[in-house]
Design an enzyme around this catalytic site. Structure first.
Site, PDB file in Angstrom:
ATOM      1  N   GLN A  12      25.508 -30.372  33.105  1.00 51.97           N
ATOM      2  CA  GLN A  12      24.407 -29.401  33.060  1.00 51.97           C
ATOM      3  C   GLN A  12      24.596 -28.298  34.100  1.00 51.97           C
ATOM      4  OE1 GLN A  12      20.326 -31.017  32.431  1.00 51.97           O
ATOM      5  NE2 GLN A  12      21.141 -32.752  33.563  1.00 51.97           N
ATOM      6  N   ASP A  36      40.429 -36.695  36.949  1.00 55.85           N
ATOM      7  CA  ASP A  36      39.414 -37.749  36.977  1.00 55.85           C
ATOM      8  C   ASP A  36      39.067 -38.027  38.440  1.00 55.85           C
ATOM      9  OD1 ASP A  36      37.967 -40.122  36.987  1.00 55.85           O
ATOM     10  OD2 ASP A  36      39.016 -40.896  35.218  1.00 55.85           O
ATOM     11  N   LEU A  37      37.818 -37.839  38.775  1.00 56.44           N
ATOM     12  CA  LEU A  37      37.418 -37.987  40.184  1.00 56.44           C
ATOM     13  C   LEU A  37      37.572 -39.423  40.694  1.00 56.44           C
ATOM     14  CD1 LEU A  37      34.293 -35.723  40.741  1.00 56.44           C
ATOM     15  CD2 LEU A  37      36.630 -35.328  41.448  1.00 56.44           C
ATOM     16  N   ALA A  60      29.565 -35.686  38.784  1.00 56.84           N
ATOM     17  CA  ALA A  60      28.993 -36.893  39.395  1.00 56.84           C
ATOM     18  C   ALA A  60      28.790 -37.942  38.323  1.00 56.84           C
ATOM     19  CB  ALA A  60      27.644 -36.563  40.059  1.00 56.84           C
ATOM     20  N   TYR A  61      28.697 -39.162  38.783  1.00 56.20           N
ATOM     21  CA  TYR A  61      28.271 -40.259  37.913  1.00 56.20           C
ATOM     22  C   TYR A  61      26.742 -40.218  37.964  1.00 56.20           C
ATOM     23  CZ  TYR A  61      27.808 -45.037  36.121  1.00 56.20           C
ATOM     24  OH  TYR A  61      27.485 -46.143  35.384  1.00 56.20           O
ATOM     25  N   THR A 101      21.124 -35.418  45.700  1.00 53.52           N
ATOM     26  CA  THR A 101      19.929 -35.751  44.921  1.00 53.52           C
ATOM     27  C   THR A 101      18.719 -36.140  45.762  1.00 53.52           C
ATOM     28  OG1 THR A 101      19.097 -37.392  43.332  1.00 53.52           O
ATOM     29  CG2 THR A 101      20.896 -38.104  44.730  1.00 53.52           C
ATOM     30  N   ASP A 102      17.545 -35.948  45.186  1.00 51.22           N
ATOM     31  CA  ASP A 102      16.296 -36.454  45.782  1.00 51.22           C
ATOM     32  C   ASP A 102      16.278 -37.984  45.813  1.00 51.22           C
ATOM     33  OD1 ASP A 102      16.283 -36.388  42.970  1.00 51.22           O
ATOM     34  OD2 ASP A 102      14.093 -36.393  42.863  1.00 51.22           O
ATOM     35  N   TYR A 125      22.649 -45.663  42.357  1.00 57.43           N
ATOM     36  CA  TYR A 125      22.991 -44.240  42.242  1.00 57.43           C
ATOM     37  C   TYR A 125      22.693 -43.519  43.564  1.00 57.43           C
ATOM     38  CZ  TYR A 125      22.272 -39.310  40.928  1.00 57.43           C
ATOM     39  OH  TYR A 125      22.287 -37.940  40.879  1.00 57.43           O
ATOM     40  N   TRP A 150      15.657 -33.816  39.391  1.00 60.94           N
ATOM     41  CA  TRP A 150      15.123 -33.804  38.025  1.00 60.94           C
ATOM     42  C   TRP A 150      15.748 -32.654  37.193  1.00 60.94           C
ATOM     43  CZ3 TRP A 150       9.265 -35.284  37.451  1.00 60.94           C
ATOM     44  CH2 TRP A 150       8.972 -36.400  38.239  1.00 60.94           C
TER      45      TRP A 150
HETATM   46  N1  LIG Z   1      20.762 -34.843  36.446  1.00 61.65           N
HETATM   47  C1  LIG Z   1      19.816 -34.918  37.372  1.00 61.65           C
HETATM   48  O1  LIG Z   1      18.630 -35.120  37.081  1.00 61.65           O
HETATM   49  C2  LIG Z   1      20.164 -34.719  38.821  1.00 61.65           C
HETATM   50  C3  LIG Z   1      19.161 -34.862  39.785  1.00 61.65           C
HETATM   51  C4  LIG Z   1      19.487 -34.667  41.132  1.00 61.65           C
HETATM   52  C5  LIG Z   1      20.772 -34.339  41.501  1.00 61.65           C
HETATM   53  N2  LIG Z   1      21.739 -34.227  40.541  1.00 61.65           N
HETATM   54  C6  LIG Z   1      23.090 -33.926  40.983  1.00 61.65           C
HETATM   55  O2  LIG Z   1      23.444 -32.644  40.477  1.00 61.65           O
HETATM   56  C7  LIG Z   1      24.842 -32.597  40.205  1.00 61.65           C
HETATM   57  C8  LIG Z   1      25.071 -32.137  38.784  1.00 61.65           C
HETATM   58  O3  LIG Z   1      24.437 -33.058  37.904  1.00 61.65           O
HETATM   59  P1  LIG Z   1      24.331 -32.803  36.333  1.00 61.65           P
HETATM   60  O4  LIG Z   1      22.953 -33.146  35.919  1.00 61.65           O
HETATM   61  O5  LIG Z   1      24.878 -31.453  36.008  1.00 61.65           O
HETATM   62  O6  LIG Z   1      25.291 -33.937  35.800  1.00 61.65           O
HETATM   63  P2  LIG Z   1      25.795 -34.214  34.313  1.00 61.65           P
HETATM   64  O7  LIG Z   1      25.162 -33.268  33.354  1.00 61.65           O
HETATM   65  O8  LIG Z   1      25.642 -35.672  34.079  1.00 61.65           O
HETATM   66  O9  LIG Z   1      27.324 -33.839  34.390  1.00 61.65           O
HETATM   67  C9  LIG Z   1      28.183 -34.588  35.191  1.00 61.65           C
HETATM   68  C10 LIG Z   1      29.570 -34.030  35.048  1.00 61.65           C
HETATM   69  O10 LIG Z   1      30.413 -34.847  35.862  1.00 61.65           O
HETATM   70  C11 LIG Z   1      31.569 -35.149  35.114  1.00 61.65           C
HETATM   71  N3  LIG Z   1      32.159 -36.424  35.534  1.00 61.65           N
HETATM   72  C12 LIG Z   1      31.572 -37.647  35.548  1.00 61.65           C
HETATM   73  N4  LIG Z   1      32.460 -38.564  35.950  1.00 61.65           N
HETATM   74  C13 LIG Z   1      33.627 -37.908  36.199  1.00 61.65           C
HETATM   75  C14 LIG Z   1      34.891 -38.303  36.637  1.00 61.65           C
HETATM   76  N5  LIG Z   1      35.190 -39.588  36.880  1.00 61.65           N
HETATM   77  N6  LIG Z   1      35.840 -37.359  36.787  1.00 61.65           N
HETATM   78  C15 LIG Z   1      35.591 -36.066  36.533  1.00 61.65           C
HETATM   79  N7  LIG Z   1      34.407 -35.616  36.103  1.00 61.65           N
HETATM   80  C16 LIG Z   1      33.423 -36.540  35.942  1.00 61.65           C
HETATM   81  C17 LIG Z   1      31.104 -35.246  33.680  1.00 61.65           C
HETATM   82  O11 LIG Z   1      32.221 -35.112  32.852  1.00 61.65           O
HETATM   83  P3  LIG Z   1      32.155 -35.462  31.293  1.00 61.65           P
HETATM   84  O12 LIG Z   1      31.543 -34.259  30.675  1.00 61.65           O
HETATM   85  O13 LIG Z   1      33.580 -35.677  30.944  1.00 61.65           O
HETATM   86  O14 LIG Z   1      31.302 -36.694  31.165  1.00 61.65           O
HETATM   87  C18 LIG Z   1      30.134 -34.061  33.643  1.00 61.65           C
HETATM   88  O15 LIG Z   1      30.821 -32.872  33.386  1.00 61.65           O
HETATM   89  C19 LIG Z   1      25.366 -34.001  40.506  1.00 61.65           C
HETATM   90  O16 LIG Z   1      25.856 -34.037  41.808  1.00 61.65           O
HETATM   91  C20 LIG Z   1      24.130 -34.869  40.436  1.00 61.65           C
HETATM   92  O17 LIG Z   1      24.247 -36.040  41.220  1.00 61.65           O
HETATM   93  C21 LIG Z   1      21.458 -34.382  39.225  1.00 61.65           C
END
Ligand SMILES: NC(=O)c1ccc[n+]([C@@H]2O[C@H](COP(=O)([O-])OP(=O)(O)OC[C@H]3O[C@@H](n4cnc5c(N)ncnc54)[C@H](OP(=O)(O)O)[C@@H]3O)[C@@H](O)[C@H]2O)c1
Length: 303
Positions: A12, A36-37, A60-61, A101-102, A125, A150
């Protein structure tokens, strides 16, 4: 022109960042297949070849519930890889921007968390994300850790799209009303990141030093707060008034029922209150984050 290496381009935030960062420099964005991270050798090899001036880690995972069953996989990506990125950044003389993250907080404070508050994660997480923060802080490089919350957007896997899908399938939706946070649009996160880089003089010789001077952790979330139930209500209200034929239009809205966390058990515990104060972000970089309601309206009227 300076080079930026971006991870997570299909996520996202990463999707929006790839577009925003392209205005600032040459963006190299290896997907999971290329870097791959959870494979430290692949991470080191890719970075040494790409030689970026800035690493932006949006990968991120993020499967909060699944992480309870496979904490080692989550830790490899969220906890270990950021440290490797930091070590490689040091080797290359690059800066690092990382998202957190929060969910590093336990939610018991009852008032907006500041960067000075002690994290106390209550999920696998959250623990792995905190480990990632600490791994970066252990390396002496210019870095920014941007804590958001979020996250939603018009693509990917998120609450907005889940609610719209369920709204088409069901007459009633029971949504948790006792977890409070700030829904944050992925595009607003990317926009703020771009503004911060511009503030720090990206592409100018003093960027590295400016980033070093401001290194540290910053909250970066939408302004305001709501519950998941409040967020769902706002989504459905926008969908009901969206012009027919537009992507977010909903002809018939289901009844929304507020429920408690206990009524919706999940594998991972989530903080009851995880609003973050953006005061430091605004004070340091002059970035004022939009209110979650106006961001949601913008997102749902975007293409
Ligand atoms: N989502 C939330 O609500 C939220 C809330 C607070 C903070 N955050 C933080 O914001 C940041 C961005 O989150 P997001 O929502 O954009 O996450 P997301 O939509 O789940 O996307 C995660 C990305 O990480 C990639 N990824 C996962 N495992 C990987 C690996 N082993 N090697 C390389 N790439 C990998 C995924 O690749 P694939 O496309 O191949 O799966 C995807 O492109 C992260 O740090 C997350 O912790 C997110």
């Amino acid at each position: 022109m300076s080079r930026i290496l971006l991870t997570g381009k299909n996520g996202q935030v990463g999707f929006e960042l790839e577009r925003r960062l392209a205005r600032l420099g040459q963006v190299v964005a290896p997907g999971r297949g290329e870097m791959d991270l959870s494979d430290p050798d692949a991470v080191r090899r890719t970075l040494r070849e790409a030689k970026p001036d800035l690493i932006v880690n949006a990968a991120a995972y993020t499967a909060v519930d699944r992480a309870e069953a496979e904490p080692e996989r989550a830790l490899a990506v969220n906890g270990v890889a950021p440290g490797i990125l930091a070590e490689e950044a040091k080797r290359l003389g690059a800066a690092l921007i990382h998202y957190s993250t929060d969910y590093v907080f336990d939610g018991s404070k009852g008032a907006p968390y500041t960067e000075e508050d002690e994290p106390r994660p209550i999920s696998a997480y959250g623990r792995t994300k905190l480990a990632g923060e600490r791994a970066i802080e252990a390396v002496d490089i210019p870095h920014l850790i941007l804590r958001t919350s979020w996250v939603y957007g018009a693509r990917g896997s998120n609450f907005l799209l889940t609610i719209l899908r369920l709204a088409k399938e069901r007459d009633e939706l029971a949504i948790v009303d006792d977890q409070i946070g700030a829904p944050t649009w992925s595009r607003a996160i990317a926009a703020a990141t771009g503004t911060i880089l511009e503030y720090l003089g990206w592409n100018q010789p003093a960027f590295h030093d400016a980033c070093a001077a401001k290194r540290g952790t910053y909250n970066l979330t939408a302004a305001g707060q709501t519950s998941w139930h409040g967020f769902a209500a706002a989504i459905l209200a926008h969908a009901a008034s969206a012009p027919p034929g537009t992507p977010f239009c909903l002809e018939q809205a289901p009844v929304l029922k507020p429920i408690t966390t206990e009524q919706y058990p999940t594998p991972a515990q989530r903080p009851r209150y995880s609003v973050l104060s953006n005061a430091k972000l605004q004070r340091t970089f002059g970035v004022a984050m939009p209110d979650w309601k106006s961001s949601l309206a913008d997102c749902m009227s975007s293409e």
